[in-house]
Design a protein around this motif. Structure first.
Motif, mmCIF file in Angstrom:
data_model
loop_
_atom_site.group_PDB
_atom_site.id
_atom_site.type_symbol
_atom_site.label_atom_id
_atom_site.label_comp_id
_atom_site.label_asym_id
_atom_site.label_seq_id
_atom_site.Cartn_x
_atom_site.Cartn_y
_atom_site.Cartn_z
ATOM 1 N N VAL A 1 0.842 -1.202 0.000
ATOM 2 C CA VAL A 1 0.000 0.000 0.000
ATOM 3 C C VAL A 1 0.879 1.254 0.000
ATOM 4 O O VAL A 1 0.613 2.216 -0.734
ATOM 5 N N ILE A 2 1.932 1.250 0.796
ATOM 6 C CA ILE A 2 2.840 2.410 0.841
ATOM 7 C C ILE A 2 3.509 2.608 -0.508
ATOM 8 O O ILE A 2 3.594 3.737 -1.029
ATOM 9 N N ALA A 3 3.991 1.528 -1.132
ATOM 10 C CA ALA A 3 4.670 1.641 -2.423
ATOM 11 C C ALA A 3 3.725 2.171 -3.495
ATOM 12 O O ALA A 3 4.095 3.052 -4.296
ATOM 13 N N LEU A 4 2.494 1.662 -3.534
ATOM 14 C CA LEU A 4 1.530 2.119 -4.538
ATOM 15 C C LEU A 4 1.151 3.579 -4.304
ATOM 16 O O LEU A 4 0.977 4.350 -5.259
ATOM 17 N N THR A 5 1.029 3.970 -3.039
ATOM 18 C CA THR A 5 0.727 5.362 -2.721
ATOM 19 C C THR A 5 1.856 6.275 -3.176
ATOM 20 O O THR A 5 1.620 7.343 -3.771
ATOM 21 N N ASN A 6 3.081 5.857 -2.930
ATOM 22 C CA ASN A 6 4.222 6.695 -3.330
ATOM 23 C C ASN A 6 4.398 6.740 -4.843
ATOM 24 O O ASN A 6 4.915 7.729 -5.379
ATOM 25 N N THR A 7 3.965 5.709 -5.532
ATOM 26 C CA THR A 7 3.971 5.758 -7.001
ATOM 27 C C THR A 7 3.024 6.845 -7.495
ATOM 28 O O THR A 7 3.350 7.598 -8.425
ATOM 29 N N GLU A 8 1.861 6.939 -6.859
ATOM 30 C CA GLU A 8 0.910 7.991 -7.242
ATOM 31 C C GLU A 8 1.484 9.376 -6.930
ATOM 32 O O GLU A 8 1.324 10.313 -7.716
ATOM 33 N N ARG A 9 2.161 9.508 -5.799
ATOM 34 C CA ARG A 9 2.756 10.809 -5.471
ATOM 35 C C ARG A 9 3.871 11.162 -6.453
ATOM 36 O O ARG A 9 3.991 12.313 -6.884
ATOM 37 N N ALA A 10 4.682 10.175 -6.814
ATOM 38 C CA ALA A 10 5.764 10.434 -7.766
ATOM 39 C C ALA A 10 5.218 10.891 -9.116
ATOM 40 O O ALA A 10 5.811 11.758 -9.782
ATOM 41 N N SER A 11 4.073 10.337 -9.514
ATOM 42 C CA SER A 11 3.467 10.731 -10.788
ATOM 43 C C SER A 11 3.037 12.189 -10.777
ATOM 44 O O SER A 11 2.892 12.811 -11.835
ATOM 45 N N SER A 12 2.823 12.732 -9.577
ATOM 46 C CA SER A 12 2.434 14.134 -9.447
ATOM 47 C C SER A 12 3.599 15.009 -9.003
ATOM 48 O O SER A 12 3.400 16.157 -8.587
ATOM 49 N N GLY A 13 4.806 14.470 -9.059
ATOM 50 C CA GLY A 13 5.990 15.241 -8.724
ATOM 51 C C GLY A 13 6.171 15.489 -7.246
ATOM 52 O O GLY A 13 6.860 16.445 -6.851
ATOM 53 N N HIS B 1 -10.191 11.386 -0.934
ATOM 54 C CA HIS B 1 -9.098 10.475 -0.589
ATOM 55 C C HIS B 1 -7.853 10.792 -1.428
ATOM 56 O O HIS B 1 -6.722 10.738 -0.926
ATOM 57 N N ARG B 2 -8.074 11.104 -2.691
ATOM 58 C CA ARG B 2 -6.953 11.461 -3.574
ATOM 59 C C ARG B 2 -6.219 12.691 -3.037
ATOM 60 O O ARG B 2 -4.982 12.752 -3.064
ATOM 61 N N ALA B 3 -6.995 13.657 -2.523
ATOM 62 C CA ALA B 3 -6.375 14.875 -1.995
ATOM 63 C C ALA B 3 -5.454 14.556 -0.821
ATOM 64 O O ALA B 3 -4.379 15.171 -0.675
ATOM 65 N N ASN B 4 -5.830 13.608 0.028
ATOM 66 C CA ASN B 4 -4.955 13.221 1.132
ATOM 67 C C ASN B 4 -3.677 12.577 0.618
ATOM 68 O O ASN B 4 -2.565 12.881 1.090
ATOM 69 N N ILE B 5 -3.814 11.674 -0.337
ATOM 70 C CA ILE B 5 -2.642 10.980 -0.872
ATOM 71 C C ILE B 5 -1.671 11.968 -1.514
ATOM 72 O O ILE B 5 -0.444 11.820 -1.407
ATOM 73 N N LEU B 6 -2.202 13.001 -2.159
ATOM 74 C CA LEU B 6 -1.354 13.943 -2.907
ATOM 75 C C LEU B 6 -1.147 15.256 -2.152
ATOM 76 O O LEU B 6 -0.735 16.254 -2.758
ATOM 77 N N LYS B 7 -1.393 15.276 -0.860
ATOM 78 C CA LYS B 7 -1.191 16.513 -0.098
ATOM 79 C C LYS B 7 0.297 16.760 0.109
ATOM 80 O O LYS B 7 1.006 15.931 0.690
ATOM 81 N N PRO B 8 0.819 17.893 -0.367
ATOM 82 C CA PRO B 8 2.268 18.132 -0.292
ATOM 83 C C PRO B 8 2.824 18.195 1.129
ATOM 84 O O PRO B 8 3.985 17.841 1.356
ATOM 85 N N SER B 9 2.012 18.647 2.087
ATOM 86 C CA SER B 9 2.543 18.832 3.441
ATOM 87 C C SER B 9 2.661 17.530 4.230
ATOM 88 O O SER B 9 3.308 17.509 5.281
#
Length: 433
Positions: free
Chosen positions: A314-326, A401-409
């Motif tokens: 779950v952590i790896a997949l979440t970080n893949t989504e964050r990496a896709s958004s820089g 939920h997407r907003a939490n995953i991609l929250k920069p802070s």
């Protein structure tokens, strides 16, 4: 409700207390006096002797009425052991004690550090203090199981330990002996999936659910009293990391049943899902219709290593989504993980699905209780998804939920997972920054 740590204590209200430890555990109680010893074997409450004055055991639930205890009793010690005697506690989900008062209000919860090779655990004790009673969290492990615990408390034990029998009956009618597993494994082999083996506890849960459907002549995931097929699995003592089911009426033989399951794309995927390693199946004749009601259960059993892999994925997949958004990756946080795991388990145990627990606690409260110092906390929850990929995909498809995953802070994350309840699987993702 108070979250206890090892050694912590709590004054208890008067009246009957209910202590519950959900999961694949045997729950026991030892009633002792000031010397810490039982007066006789009758002071040992366990599955083969489920009651004593003031104490009654029903499944995973222990009720204690302090005024009803035998004369001279001033302590009740709660012990848990694996329902399967050969399994160490470290291979099972965390044994979490839930304590409620006579009015149904949650009083306390205690999740001790996970044991490793120990096969019994002194979880907590109720003890007399002046005219009242208190609860103390213990978390002390024993390597020689219930026998070692019983001996230390003065119970006479013959031989090593009374083995914990499988108290869930084998199905009265079930297709395992009719070549069902062989038929299934032939189909799985053609799909490139590994074979599955028969699991008696899954078979017992399948039989219970098939019988409930047959009694009502109704094909349903829940019985008349609201018990879901997944709750039957956990009630049988089977803990899982992923689960699937087929609920079918009509086929007359195992071959017809398997053929039916393979005829539909979705049920075909379930039968041939590579992640499943065990199965249990039963069929029961409908009371009025004469139809056969089938329940087939598929699962991968819970292990501590398997849970760790699930969390890591779950952590790896979440970080893949964050990496896709820089965005930078989120670091695993053990304190957030502990809080997330406790919330997933709590949703299963208390049959709710919400960010706010029944006692009003919020995600930031749970994070702080676990010792987290993060100033900003966010939470995603989900239920019913069968894999890390499915749950992360679902979160990403939901704007909030997407907003939490991609929250920069956010800088850290913990993940919790528990199997059971109405939905079958409960996921928690707890963020900190």
């Amino acid at each position: 409700m108070k979250e206890l740590v090892t050694g912590g204590n709590l004054p208890l209200p008067g009246g009957i207390l209910t202590l519950k430890v959900p999961g694949p555990f045997d729950v026991c109680a030892l009633i002792t006096d000031a010397g810490g010893k039982v007066r006789g074997d009758a002071d040992f409450v366990f599955y083969n002797q489920p009651s004593a004055p003031g104490v009654r055991l029903q499944g995973a639930e222990l009720t204690v009425s302090p005024p009803g205890l035998r004369a001279g009793a001033d302590r009740v010690t709660v012990v848990v052991a694996p329902a399967e005697a050969s399994v160490p506690l470290g291979a099972l989900p965390a044994a979490t004690l839930h304590v409620t008062g006579a009015d149904g209000r949650a009083l306390a919860r205690f999740s001790p550090p996970r044991p490793q090779r120990e096969t019994a655990l002194l979880l907590a004790e109720l003890y007399r203090r002046d005219t009242g009673w208190k609860l103390r969290a213990l978390g002390q492990g024993y390597a020689d199981g219930l026998a070692g615990v019983a001996r230390d408390f003065g119970v006479e034990v013959t031989q090593d330990a009374p083995p914990a029998p499988a108290r869930t009956p084998e199905p009265e009618a079930g297709p395992a002996s009719d070549g069902f597993v062989a038929l299934v494994n032939t189909a799985r082999s053609r799909a490139g999936s590994p074979p599955v083996s028969a699991a008696p506890r899954l078979a017992a849960a399948a039989h219970a659910h098939a019988a409930a459907m047959a009694d009502r002549d109704d094909l349903a995931a829940e019985s008349a009293d609201g018990t879901s097929v997944h709750q039957r699995i956990t009630a049988s003592g089977y803990a899982y990391l992923t689960v699937g089911e087929h609920l079918v009426s009509g086929p007359r033989t195992p071959a017809e049943f398997v053929e039916y399951c393979l005829s539909d794309a979705r049920s075909h995927r379930t039968l041939c899902e590579p992640a499943f390693t065990e199965t249990g199946v039963a069929y029961v004749l409908g009371r009025r219709s004469g139809d056969l009601y089938w329940t087939a259960l598929w699962a991968r059993p819970f292990t501590a290593a398997g849970l760790a892999r699930t969390v890591d994925e779950v952590i790896a997949l979440t970080n893949t989504e964050r990496a896709s958004s820089g965005l930078p990756p989120l670091a695993p946080d053990p304190l957030l993980t502990a809080a997330a795991q406790a919330h997933s388990s709590d949703m299963v145990t208390r049959a709710f699905y919400a960010h706010t627990s029944p006692d009003g606690r919020e995600p930031w409260d749970r994070a702080a209780d676990a010792g987290s110092r993060h100033r900003t906390v966010g939470e995603n929850i989900a239920c019913g998804q069968r894999s890390p990929a499915e749950v992360v995909r679902g979160w990403m498809d939901s704007p909030g939920h997407r907003a939490n995953i991609l929250k920069p802070s956010f800088t850290h994350m913990g993940v919790g997972f528990a199997g059971g309840g109405r939905a079958g699987t409960y996921w928690t993702q707890l963020f900190g920054g």
